[in-house]
Design an enzyme around this catalytic site. Structure first.
Site, PDB file in Angstrom:
ATOM      1  N   GLY A   1     -39.283 101.920  12.648  1.00 57.48           N
ATOM      2  CA  GLY A   1     -37.784 101.451  12.582  1.00 57.48           C
ATOM      3  C   GLY A   1     -37.410 101.057  13.829  1.00 57.48           C
TER       4      GLY A   1
ATOM      5  N   GLU B   1     -44.217 109.374   7.545  1.00 56.99           N
ATOM      6  CA  GLU B   1     -43.109 110.037   8.549  1.00 56.99           C
ATOM      7  C   GLU B   1     -43.058 111.424   8.229  1.00 56.99           C
ATOM      8  OE1 GLU B   1     -40.580 106.074   9.299  1.00 56.99           O
ATOM      9  OE2 GLU B   1     -39.824 107.626   7.990  1.00 56.99           O
TER      10      GLU B   1
ATOM     11  N   LYS C   1     -25.140 107.506  12.546  1.00 56.82           N
ATOM     12  CA  LYS C   1     -25.980 108.089  11.782  1.00 56.82           C
ATOM     13  C   LYS C   1     -25.618 109.447  11.203  1.00 56.82           C
ATOM     14  CE  LYS C   1     -29.161 104.531  11.722  1.00 56.82           C
ATOM     15  NZ  LYS C   1     -30.271 104.846  12.039  1.00 56.82           N
TER      16      LYS C   1
END
Ligand code: 5RP
Length: 230
Positions: free
Chosen positions: A32, A107, A125
């Site tokens: 990411g 992940e 976030k």
């Protein structure tokens, strides 16, 4: 929060995480835009003997171009010292949603194989409670049946995106979340769901929250050092 401020926060968190890596460590690399800041910061440290396992072709390519030594998890006996990755959401109790990049299965494997799992995020976030979407990786075989079963839980959409690194479909669950542990269990009961993007607090050692002004907050996770979660 503006996109620029969020990007600066990601960079602060990623650079702090790079400092946690020491010579000879076996390191899991997530996927990411936050991890994209981690890779050059890690390469700049010039550590010796570190070996990295990447969770996606994009990370593999970027890490390789920066001269980081790459290995498979198998070559490292399935054990890592530390894994570092971003997240889409972190709730007040430490639950994560991951998989915005469709790499959450790898992940999760890498995070669970690591003694320390460090999550790097910008402040936006952080949420009080997790909200949809929850990314899902789904086998192409029987996808219609899998989607039908999933839709008993709530709305699900196949994502218009390339397949996962392992060739599976990516979908997003958009129904209610309620208790993340309960939803995780429900999703795990459905054959054809390879993995969902809900990560329990016990899988996380620490969340590093970077802010645009350079400040770093460190939130303790629930993963005891040296133990893998149940
Ligand atoms: C990829 C992920 C990412 O860690 C998550 O989507 C956060 O991405 P970004 O760092 O770009 O905000 O889970 O599958």
């Amino acid at each position: 929060m503006s996109e620029t401020l969020a990007e600066q926060g990601k960079q602060v968190a990623a650079e702090a995480a790079a400092l946690l890596v020491q010579d000879d460590m076996k390191v899991g690399l997530g996927t990411g835009s936050t991890v994209a800041y981690l890779l050059p910061a890690l390469a700049r440290r010039g550590l010796t003997g570190i070996r990295c396992v990447s969770t996606s072709p994009a990370t593999q390519r970027a890490a390789g171009e920066l001269g980081l030594e790459l290995a498979t998890l198998e070559q490292l006996d399935g054990k890592l010292d530390v894994a570092i990755d971003g997240a889409d959401q972190v709730d007040a109790a430490g639950w994560l949603i991951k998989g915005g990049g469709g790499a959450h299965t790898r992940e999760k494997i890498v995070a669970f194989a690591a003694q320390l799992f460090v999550v790097i995020v910008s402040p936006e976030k952080l949420v009080e409670r997790l909200g949809p979407p929850v990314p899902l990786e789904i086998l192409a075989f029987g996808v219609g049946a899998t989607l039908r079963a999933l839709r008993c839980l709530g709305e699900v959409e196949l994502r218009d995106a390339p397949p996962s690194p392992d060739g599976n479909l990516i979908a997003d669950y958009r129904g209610p979340i309620g208790d993340p542990a309960e939803l995780a269990r429900e999703l795990e009961r459905i054959p054809g769901v390879v993995e969902h993007g809900i990560f329990p607090p016990q899988s996380v050692s620490e969340v590093l929250v970077g802010a645009a002004d350079g400040q770093l907050r460190r939130l303790a996770g629930g993963k005891a050092a040296g133990l893998t979660p149940p």
